[in-house]
Design a protein around this motif. Structure first.
Motif, PDB file in Angstrom:
ATOM      1  N   UNK A 115      22.743 -25.285  14.908  1.00  0.00           N
ATOM      2  CA  UNK A 115      21.468 -26.002  14.887  1.00  0.00           C
ATOM      3  C   UNK A 115      21.148 -26.581  13.509  1.00  0.00           C
ATOM      4  N   UNK A 116      21.581 -25.894  12.461  1.00  0.00           N
ATOM      5  CA  UNK A 116      21.229 -26.306  11.102  1.00  0.00           C
ATOM      6  C   UNK A 116      22.341 -27.056  10.385  1.00  0.00           C
ATOM      7  N   UNK A 117      23.462 -27.264  11.062  1.00  0.00           N
ATOM      8  CA  UNK A 117      24.617 -27.920  10.435  1.00  0.00           C
ATOM      9  C   UNK A 117      25.076 -27.173   9.190  1.00  0.00           C
ATOM     10  N   UNK A 118      25.191 -25.861   9.317  1.00  0.00           N
ATOM     11  CA  UNK A 118      25.658 -25.017   8.216  1.00  0.00           C
ATOM     12  C   UNK A 118      27.085 -24.593   8.528  1.00  0.00           C
ATOM     13  N   UNK A 119      27.957 -24.652   7.532  1.00  0.00           N
ATOM     14  CA  UNK A 119      29.383 -24.462   7.791  1.00  0.00           C
ATOM     15  C   UNK A 119      29.857 -23.020   7.699  1.00  0.00           C
ATOM     16  N   UNK A 120      29.095 -22.133   7.003  1.00  0.00           N
ATOM     17  CA  UNK A 120      29.559 -20.750   6.864  1.00  0.00           C
ATOM     18  C   UNK A 120      28.380 -19.789   6.769  1.00  0.00           C
ATOM     19  N   UNK A 121      28.694 -18.499   6.939  1.00  0.00           N
ATOM     20  CA  UNK A 121      27.662 -17.480   6.978  1.00  0.00           C
ATOM     21  C   UNK A 121      26.929 -17.362   5.642  1.00  0.00           C
ATOM     22  N   UNK A 122      27.657 -17.459   4.551  1.00  0.00           N
ATOM     23  CA  UNK A 122      27.028 -17.345   3.229  1.00  0.00           C
ATOM     24  C   UNK A 122      25.973 -18.420   3.037  1.00  0.00           C
ATOM     25  N   UNK A 123      26.301 -19.628   3.408  1.00  0.00           N
ATOM     26  CA  UNK A 123      25.352 -20.729   3.272  1.00  0.00           C
ATOM     27  C   UNK A 123      24.140 -20.513   4.178  1.00  0.00           C
ATOM     28  N   UNK A 124      24.394 -20.004   5.395  1.00  0.00           N
ATOM     29  CA  UNK A 124      23.303 -19.746   6.330  1.00  0.00           C
ATOM     30  C   UNK A 124      22.368 -18.673   5.786  1.00  0.00           C
ATOM     31  N   UNK A 125      22.931 -17.566   5.311  1.00  0.00           N
ATOM     32  CA  UNK A 125      22.089 -16.479   4.822  1.00  0.00           C
ATOM     33  C   UNK A 125      21.307 -16.898   3.587  1.00  0.00           C
ATOM     34  N   UNK A 126      21.925 -17.689   2.733  1.00  0.00           N
ATOM     35  CA  UNK A 126      21.208 -18.202   1.562  1.00  0.00           C
ATOM     36  C   UNK A 126      20.017 -19.052   1.997  1.00  0.00           C
ATOM     37  N   UNK A 127      20.209 -19.871   3.025  1.00  0.00           N
ATOM     38  CA  UNK A 127      19.129 -20.718   3.517  1.00  0.00           C
ATOM     39  C   UNK A 127      18.001 -19.862   4.109  1.00  0.00           C
ATOM     40  N   UNK A 128      18.370 -18.879   4.913  1.00  0.00           N
ATOM     41  CA  UNK A 128      17.358 -18.029   5.533  1.00  0.00           C
ATOM     42  C   UNK A 128      16.554 -17.247   4.491  1.00  0.00           C
ATOM     43  N   UNK A 129      17.252 -16.784   3.451  1.00  0.00           N
ATOM     44  CA  UNK A 129      16.571 -16.004   2.417  1.00  0.00           C
ATOM     45  C   UNK A 129      15.743 -16.895   1.508  1.00  0.00           C
ATOM     46  N   UNK A 130      16.377 -17.897   0.922  1.00  0.00           N
ATOM     47  CA  UNK A 130      15.736 -18.707  -0.110  1.00  0.00           C
ATOM     48  C   UNK A 130      14.732 -19.717   0.439  1.00  0.00           C
ATOM     49  N   UNK A 131      15.042 -20.317   1.588  1.00  0.00           N
ATOM     50  CA  UNK A 131      14.208 -21.398   2.101  1.00  0.00           C
ATOM     51  C   UNK A 131      13.256 -20.961   3.207  1.00  0.00           C
ATOM     52  N   UNK A 132      13.508 -19.818   3.797  1.00  0.00           N
ATOM     53  CA  UNK A 132      12.657 -19.374   4.907  1.00  0.00           C
ATOM     54  C   UNK A 132      11.853 -18.120   4.559  1.00  0.00           C
ATOM     55  N   UNK A 133      12.557 -17.053   4.196  1.00  0.00           N
ATOM     56  CA  UNK A 133      11.842 -15.807   3.914  1.00  0.00           C
ATOM     57  C   UNK A 133      11.047 -15.891   2.609  1.00  0.00           C
ATOM     58  N   UNK A 134      11.642 -16.432   1.558  1.00  0.00           N
ATOM     59  CA  UNK A 134      10.909 -16.578   0.304  1.00  0.00           C
ATOM     60  C   UNK A 134       9.740 -17.541   0.449  1.00  0.00           C
ATOM     61  N   UNK A 135       9.856 -18.505   1.359  1.00  0.00           N
ATOM     62  CA  UNK A 135       8.764 -19.452   1.602  1.00  0.00           C
ATOM     63  C   UNK A 135       7.640 -18.818   2.411  1.00  0.00           C
ATOM     64  N   UNK A 136       7.898 -17.638   3.002  1.00  0.00           N
ATOM     65  CA  UNK A 136       6.875 -16.916   3.741  1.00  0.00           C
ATOM     66  C   UNK A 136       6.685 -17.358   5.177  1.00  0.00           C
ATOM     67  N   UNK A 137       7.587 -18.212   5.675  1.00  0.00           N
ATOM     68  CA  UNK A 137       7.411 -18.702   7.047  1.00  0.00           C
ATOM     69  C   UNK A 137       8.070 -17.776   8.072  1.00  0.00           C
ATOM     70  N   UNK A 138       9.013 -16.951   7.622  1.00  0.00           N
ATOM     71  CA  UNK A 138       9.614 -15.950   8.514  1.00  0.00           C
ATOM     72  C   UNK A 138       9.857 -14.668   7.728  1.00  0.00           C
ATOM     73  N   UNK A 139       9.893 -13.572   8.473  1.00  0.00           N
ATOM     74  CA  UNK A 139      10.356 -12.295   7.926  1.00  0.00           C
ATOM     75  C   UNK A 139      11.333 -11.716   8.929  1.00  0.00           C
ATOM     76  N   UNK A 140      12.335 -11.023   8.416  1.00  0.00           N
ATOM     77  CA  UNK A 140      13.300 -10.456   9.340  1.00  0.00           C
ATOM     78  C   UNK A 140      14.436  -9.754   8.624  1.00  0.00           C
ATOM     79  N   UNK A 141      15.444  -9.416   9.395  1.00  0.00           N
ATOM     80  CA  UNK A 141      16.588  -8.652   8.886  1.00  0.00           C
ATOM     81  C   UNK A 141      17.870  -9.418   9.174  1.00  0.00           C
ATOM     82  N   UNK A 142      18.684  -9.567   8.145  1.00  0.00           N
ATOM     83  CA  UNK A 142      20.001 -10.183   8.308  1.00  0.00           C
ATOM     84  C   UNK A 142      21.006  -9.100   8.678  1.00  0.00           C
ATOM     85  N   UNK A 143      21.548  -9.198   9.862  1.00  0.00           N
ATOM     86  CA  UNK A 143      22.510  -8.212  10.346  1.00  0.00           C
ATOM     87  C   UNK A 143      23.910  -8.830  10.290  1.00  0.00           C
TER      88      UNK A 143
END
Length: 245
Positions: free
Chosen positions: A118-146
């Protein structure tokens, strides 16, 4: 709560600006709003009457972009990229953030594979960085990376703008919730009344027992006094008889 207040103030600022602009200035405002790092709701801006005047003009694409950011996703943009203007890096990041919110609306466990597609991300590292830096740090989501299960477990996600066709369903849902809440409130009130009634009955029963105990004590005291008097009389009588003998 402070984040919500600042977000509301930001929306109010853009709404007031949109109300007095037109043409290219309004298109510029749309670009600014959809690029702003702290703005994630756009329906109030979209409802400003001046925005509707862009329809059919040279700047109508700005109106389409604002609708996309209010209701759409990154996948929607890719499907309609030919009829929409190119997005800036800030807009791309914002639209991908909004896409995560859309996915979180219907599923609280988001597989990495789905997110990467959905996000056009090529690898897990890039995805997790996006979720942490752009989503969780922005305060729009909270959750656990499994990482073991390759999924993102959503604990909280900010709500997105409702499409006009979703309003009736939302009203019905809120109405059902209100009916359920009223029923629960009545049930609680009935339970409280029952508890009060039982409490009064218990108090009354305890008072009756206490009164009966007091009566028994008094009876025992009288009986004890009478027994002593009888014993004294009998002892005196026997003593008198012995003396006569």
């Amino acid at each position: 709560m402070d984040i919500e207040r600042k977000h509301a103030e930001l929306i109010d600022l853009f709404v007031k600006q949109a109300a007095v602009l037109d043409g290219p200035a309004l298109a510029g405002l749309v670009l600014e709003a959809t690029s702003h790092p702290s703005l994630f709701a756009f329906s109030e801006i979209l409802s400003v009457p001046t925005l509707a005047k862009l329809e059919g003009t040279l700047y109508s694409s700005s109106l389409d972009v604002l609708r996309l950011f209010a209701y759409g996703t990154w996948s929607d943009y890719k499907c309609n990229a030919g009829s929409l203007p190119a997005l800036s890096p800030d807009q791309v990041r914002k639209l991908k953030q909004l896409s995560v919110l859309t996915l979180a609306e219907t599923n609280k466990v988001l597989p990495y594979d789905q997110l990467m597609q959905e996000l056009d991300v090529s690898n897990v590292r890039e995805l997790e960085d996006f979720l942490i830096n752009e989503c969780m740090y922005a305060g729009i989501v909270r959750g656990k990376l499994d990482q073991l299960s390759r999924c993102f477990e959503v604990q909280f996600a900010a709500g997105r703008d409702l499409r006009p066709e979703q309003l009736n369903n939302m009203i019905q849902t809120l109405g059902n919730w209100l009916d359920t809440s009223d029923g629960l409130l009545h049930l609680i009130q009935d339970k409280i009344k029952w508890a009060d009634t039982m409490s009064e009955a218990t108090k009354k029963h305890c008072k009756e027992i206490e009164d009966r105990v007091e009566e028994v004590k008094k009876s025992l005291k009288k009986l004890n006094t009478l027994s002593r008097q009888t014993w004294t009389y009998e002892a005196t009588r026997r003593c008198s008889l012995n003396m006569e003998e």
